[in-house]
Design a protein around this motif. Sequence first.
Motif, PDB file in Angstrom:
ATOM      1  N   HIS A   8      77.861  29.191 -20.743  1.00 36.56           N
ATOM      2  CA  HIS A   8      76.613  29.324 -19.978  1.00 36.56           C
ATOM      3  C   HIS A   8      76.887  30.000 -18.643  1.00 36.56           C
ATOM      4  O   HIS A   8      77.557  29.438 -17.779  1.00 36.56           O
ATOM      5  CB  HIS A   8      75.975  27.951 -19.745  1.00 36.56           C
ATOM      6  N   HIS A  64      75.180  32.930 -15.577  1.00 43.17           N
ATOM      7  CA  HIS A  64      74.121  33.816 -15.085  1.00 43.17           C
ATOM      8  C   HIS A  64      74.705  35.138 -14.593  1.00 43.17           C
ATOM      9  O   HIS A  64      73.999  35.937 -13.999  1.00 43.17           O
ATOM     10  CB  HIS A  64      73.324  33.125 -13.974  1.00 43.17           C
ATOM     11  N   GLU A 114      68.230  28.588 -20.638  1.00 45.96           N
ATOM     12  CA  GLU A 114      68.311  27.176 -20.525  1.00 45.96           C
ATOM     13  C   GLU A 114      66.921  26.557 -20.429  1.00 45.96           C
ATOM     14  O   GLU A 114      66.031  27.117 -19.801  1.00 45.96           O
ATOM     15  CB  GLU A 114      69.189  26.764 -19.323  1.00 45.96           C
ATOM     16  N   HIS A 139      74.462  21.490 -20.525  1.00 45.30           N
ATOM     17  CA  HIS A 139      75.258  22.260 -19.560  1.00 45.30           C
ATOM     18  C   HIS A 139      75.297  21.540 -18.210  1.00 45.30           C
ATOM     19  O   HIS A 139      74.442  20.706 -17.920  1.00 45.30           O
ATOM     20  CB  HIS A 139      74.719  23.692 -19.485  1.00 45.30           C
ATOM     21  N   ASP A 156      78.274  29.052 -15.095  1.00 45.65           N
ATOM     22  CA  ASP A 156      76.898  28.923 -14.585  1.00 45.65           C
ATOM     23  C   ASP A 156      76.658  29.997 -13.506  1.00 45.65           C
ATOM     24  O   ASP A 156      76.928  31.163 -13.747  1.00 45.65           O
ATOM     25  CB  ASP A 156      76.661  27.499 -14.085  1.00 45.65           C
TER      26      ASP A 156
HETATM   27 ZN    ZN Z   1      72.343  27.761 -15.392  1.00 41.70          ZN
END
Ligand code: ZN
Length: 212
Positions: free
Chosen positions: A9, A11, A69, A127, A175
């Motif tokens: 996960h 970004h 998400e 997550h 993340d």
């Molecule tokens: Zn996230």
Amino acid sequence: MKAPFVDIHTHNPSRSSHISVVSAFLGDDVADAEGPFSVGVHPWHSDTPIAELERRFAPYLDRAVAIGEVGLDRAISIPIEQQAALLAAQLDIAQKHQLPVVVHCVRAYSDLLPIIKRYKEVAYILHGFYANPKQLADLLPYRTYFSMGIRELQRPNGTAIVRSIPAHRLFLETDDGPASIAEVYDAAAKAIGTDITKLRELLYRSYTNLFK
Ligand SMILES: [Zn+2]
């Protein structure tokens, strides 16, 4: 050859040899996405009309590897019932298309559990996982995976938590943080007391099993 790092996960789209599941928001342009991505409506955007979801998800579903998400967040002011309705609508889509979901859950495990029970066939990747032993035990009977990043690993119970997650249910993530996935693996391997090569093989196997 070493198994690639898996960042379950993130970004931060990167053009590395790692496997990174990039988190896109519904409405994002993914035409240039080279690697795997997930797509979803974050609980922070729970004012998104549910009636239009199917139509808006459709263009992504031939390429998305997961929905997310999505989730529940008790740290924001949007009523939890409204968040739960949006989550359920997206779980309908995940179930129909047999896609795993990436879940954001903040102080809402007791709200999440009944929803997971309702959508038992769906695989969940929780997550930013940081929870107590009872919460973990409640989630283990379902198709649940638990992903930690540097933030969670460095919190007071991070080591105990990563050790308590069954090895084949663990994932790691960057993340939106500054740490690289290699640094996250390093921290997790030290906490567990294993070596990175073994951890790479383990998580890569979990990834290929889940995302077949
Ligand atoms: Zn996230």
